[in-house]
Structures are given as C-alpha cells and as structure tokens.
Design a protein around this motif. Structure first.
Motif, mmCIF file in Angstrom:
data_model
loop_
_atom_site.group_PDB
_atom_site.id
_atom_site.type_symbol
_atom_site.label_atom_id
_atom_site.label_comp_id
_atom_site.label_asym_id
_atom_site.label_seq_id
_atom_site.Cartn_x
_atom_site.Cartn_y
_atom_site.Cartn_z
ATOM 1 N N THR A 47 0.826 -1.216 0.000
ATOM 2 C CA THR A 47 0.000 0.000 0.000
ATOM 3 C C THR A 47 0.857 1.261 0.000
ATOM 4 O O THR A 47 0.403 2.325 0.418
ATOM 5 C CB THR A 47 -0.938 -0.004 1.222
ATOM 6 O OG1 THR A 47 -0.161 -0.169 2.403
ATOM 7 C CG2 THR A 47 -1.955 -1.142 1.121
ATOM 8 N N ALA A 48 2.085 1.122 -0.449
ATOM 9 C CA ALA A 48 3.004 2.267 -0.551
ATOM 10 C C ALA A 48 3.331 2.473 -2.030
ATOM 11 O O ALA A 48 4.327 1.937 -2.540
ATOM 12 C CB ALA A 48 4.276 2.009 0.254
ATOM 13 N N PRO A 49 2.493 3.208 -2.775
ATOM 14 C CA PRO A 49 2.680 3.352 -4.231
ATOM 15 C C PRO A 49 4.032 3.925 -4.629
ATOM 16 O O PRO A 49 4.520 3.662 -5.726
ATOM 17 C CB PRO A 49 1.545 4.310 -4.629
ATOM 18 C CG PRO A 49 0.536 4.196 -3.539
ATOM 19 C CD PRO A 49 1.325 3.938 -2.282
ATOM 20 N N ASP A 50 4.661 4.687 -3.737
ATOM 21 C CA ASP A 50 5.912 5.354 -4.095
ATOM 22 C C ASP A 50 7.066 4.393 -4.288
ATOM 23 O O ASP A 50 8.088 4.765 -4.873
ATOM 24 C CB ASP A 50 6.274 6.394 -3.034
ATOM 25 C CG ASP A 50 6.386 5.785 -1.643
ATOM 26 O OD1 ASP A 50 5.425 5.127 -1.210
ATOM 27 O OD2 ASP A 50 7.429 5.981 -0.990
ATOM 28 N N ILE A 51 6.946 3.137 -3.822
ATOM 29 C CA ILE A 51 8.061 2.193 -4.009
ATOM 30 C C ILE A 51 7.839 1.287 -5.226
ATOM 31 O O ILE A 51 8.624 0.365 -5.452
ATOM 32 C CB ILE A 51 8.305 1.343 -2.744
ATOM 33 C CG1 ILE A 51 7.145 0.367 -2.488
ATOM 34 C CG2 ILE A 51 8.553 2.217 -1.536
ATOM 35 C CD1 ILE A 51 7.455 -0.644 -1.399
ATOM 36 N N LYS A 57 -2.903 4.310 -7.894
ATOM 37 C CA LYS A 57 -3.458 5.402 -7.091
ATOM 38 C C LYS A 57 -4.959 5.200 -6.867
ATOM 39 O O LYS A 57 -5.477 5.409 -5.762
ATOM 40 C CB LYS A 57 -3.205 6.732 -7.783
ATOM 41 C CG LYS A 57 -3.696 7.932 -6.993
ATOM 42 C CD LYS A 57 -3.370 9.239 -7.710
ATOM 43 C CE LYS A 57 -3.857 10.441 -6.907
ATOM 44 N NZ LYS A 57 -3.548 11.721 -7.608
ATOM 45 N N GLN A 58 -5.666 4.757 -7.912
ATOM 46 C CA GLN A 58 -7.114 4.570 -7.818
ATOM 47 C C GLN A 58 -7.479 3.480 -6.813
ATOM 48 O O GLN A 58 -8.382 3.649 -5.989
ATOM 49 C CB GLN A 58 -7.678 4.217 -9.196
ATOM 50 C CG GLN A 58 -9.180 3.932 -9.193
ATOM 51 C CD GLN A 58 -9.684 3.498 -10.560
ATOM 52 O OE1 GLN A 58 -8.955 3.573 -11.558
ATOM 53 N NE2 GLN A 58 -10.914 3.056 -10.625
ATOM 54 N N TYR A 59 -6.767 2.347 -6.879
ATOM 55 C CA TYR A 59 -7.096 1.215 -6.025
ATOM 56 C C TYR A 59 -6.288 1.193 -4.719
ATOM 57 O O TYR A 59 -6.551 0.380 -3.836
ATOM 58 C CB TYR A 59 -6.887 -0.097 -6.792
ATOM 59 C CG TYR A 59 -7.867 -0.284 -7.929
ATOM 60 C CD1 TYR A 59 -9.174 -0.687 -7.704
ATOM 61 C CD2 TYR A 59 -7.477 -0.053 -9.248
ATOM 62 C CE1 TYR A 59 -10.070 -0.859 -8.743
ATOM 63 C CE2 TYR A 59 -8.368 -0.221 -10.306
ATOM 64 C CZ TYR A 59 -9.661 -0.627 -10.040
ATOM 65 O OH TYR A 59 -10.550 -0.792 -11.079
ATOM 66 N N GLY A 60 -5.267 2.039 -4.637
ATOM 67 C CA GLY A 60 -4.546 2.199 -3.388
ATOM 68 C C GLY A 60 -3.521 1.139 -3.065
ATOM 69 O O GLY A 60 -3.041 1.078 -1.929
#
Length: 297
Positions: A195-199, A212-215
């Motif tokens: 749940t950490a999109p930045d990685i 981003k949409q689904y988290g």
C-alpha cells in the motif's frame, strides 16, 4: 533482429548423468541453436529421452558456464519445458553483449549445460544432465560504412535499476501483508500486498493511475522472477500502457474466477464487473521485463 546478418551456430550436448535418462537403454541427446547478430540473440534448446518427474520434484534449466578474469562464472538462462515423453524444448531471447545487465557477454561463456534442479530441497546442488562446449564464430565481415553505425544500447542500465528496485522491495517484504490473490496461480509465486505506491519500480508509466485509484499493488516472486501486479479490470483502458510495458497477463481475483468464464454473462458485462490484476515479470538474474513464464504442475 535482422536475419540477413545473422550468424547461426549449432551446439551438440552430450549426456552427463544416466540417472536422468527416461529410457536407460537409450542415449540422452541435446541440441542448441544460436541465432544472433550484434545486439540480439535467440537461443533454441531441444533435448530428448530426459526423465520426466510427474510430481515436479525436479525442473530442467539451461545454464551457461565460462571463465572471465580467472573466475568461474555461471549464468542461469531459464527453464526448459519437458513433456511426459522425455522431450524438452525452450527458446530464450537475450542480449549477447550484456546477458545479466552487468556487462557479461555471451562470449564470456564457453559451455552450455542442461541441469536438473530440485524443487523440494533448495540446498541441493544442480545436477548436470547434458553438456556441450560452444564458441561464437567471428562475424563474416566487418562493416565500416558510417551509414551502418549502430549506437550503443543502454537498456542494461535501466534493467539494472528495475532489478535493484525489486530487490529493495524484497529486503522490506516483512513490512507487507501476505496475500493469496488468485485461486489458480500459474506463476507459483509468493505474494505481498503493498500500500506504498511510491516504491513501485520504474517499469510502467501507465501503472501509476490504477495504483493510485485502487490504493495498492502486488509484488510476488518465485525462483526465477519477481512479479508486479497492478489492479484493474480486463479492459483496454485499465491495462498499463496497453501492454507495451510488459503487463500483458491478466488474472481474476480470488472468488471471481468462475464468473470470469461464465458464458451466461456477456463478455462486456464480465469485463466491467470482474476485478483482477495485470501482471508483468522481471527476470531475477538480469532485470529484463519478460512474458509471464507459466509453470506447469
């Protein structure tokens, strides 16, 4: 690959271990054909009379061996599919000038080995089954015309960055929850929900919006590949980069697999209402983004 300039070189493999013969009264045989030019290479592998393990206790892999700077080197190319009749076949596309993303070229290897690898004991050594020496012939003619200049390919650097990103996630995997996303997983992978999109590794620009949409996204791995799974439905608008960045394989989420094949529901309705993941594979040895390698039971 420009096949008008391709060099083809056959490699004959001889048996190393009779224990892996399907029919002990017959000889095991193997053959490798290399078709390559300056920056592309197709390796085709064929083997016969090799023992089949119905329960998958062993799998067969193509390994290259050689010596560089007085050090013995090995490069695992990939798996070879085997039928119950003892016939195996596989093909691999590689960069002959940079096999592993670290500058090791095909010319640094002088031996091709088909080896059996245990799937039940990770500490068991590989068992050479077939082996044969190879040497790349020199190009028929050098081209000096500046019009035929081929610029240096820097893809190896980006493959290394992607691979390093995946390795970094691997080091942090205890932070993330285990997940069983699919009822039938042909990759035979272990999965984590992140749940950490930045990685998310630098793989696909088109993956940012659905993550981003689904988290979240999924990260998985098996012996040969890391896997990146981006949530989305089986719709062109939700496939990252329309598949051009490697996300060409889609799986429905656990619990929706029956609906995905329910012919009583229209195809359009199924695609709109069934959720899953678009998946790409990253080779754990060279960082190449590849087609999903499906593993048979």
């Amino acid at each position: 690959m420009d096949f008008s300039k391709v060099t083809k070189s056959p490699v004959i493999l001889k048996e190393e271990n009779r224990h892996y013969a399907l029919d002990p009264s017959k000889e095991m045989r193997g053959f490798i054909k290399l078709a390559y030019d300056d920056d592309k290479c197709l390796i085709i592998v064929i083997m016969e009379n090799v023992k089949f393990f119905p329960k998958g206790e062993y799998v067969y892999k193509l390994v290259l061996a050689g010596t560089k700077n007085e050090r013995r080197r090995y490069h695992l190319v990939g798996n070879i599919s085997l039928s119950a009749y003892g016939k195996g076949e596989a093909s691999f596309r590689v960069n002959p000038a940079d096999l592993d993303g670290c500058g090791t070229s095909l010319k640094d290897y002088s031996m091709a080995i088909i080896a059996a690898m245990s799937t039940v004991n990770c500490h068991e050594a590989l068992h050479p089954v077939l082996k044969g020496p190879f040497e790349l012939p020199k190009p028929a003619a050098a081209i000096h015309d500046s019009d035929n200049f081929v610029p240096k390919n820097f893809n190896g650097f980006y493959n290394r960055v992607v691979l390093d990103n995946c390795i970094e996630i691997s080091k942090q995997q205890d932070r993330f929850a285990d997940i069983l996303p699919f009822a039938d997983d042909p990759m035979k992978a272990s999965w984590k929900k992140i749940t950490a999109p930045d990685i998310f590794p630098m793989v696909a620009p088109g993956a940012k919006a659905p993550i981003k949409q689904y988290g979240h996204f999924l990260w998985g791995y098996n012996d040969n590949h890391y896997f990146l799974a981006v949530p989305g439905r089986f719709l062109p608008d939700e496939q990252p980069d329309k598949g051009k960045s490697g996300f060409t394989f889609w799986q429905p989420i656990l619990g929706m697999e029956k609906d995905a094949v329910d012919i009583s529901i229209s195809v359009e309705e199924r695609r709109k209402n069934i959720y899953g993941y678009w998946i790409c594979a990253v080779n754990r040895y060279n960082g190449h983004i590849e087609e999903i390698p499906l593993i048979e039971d």
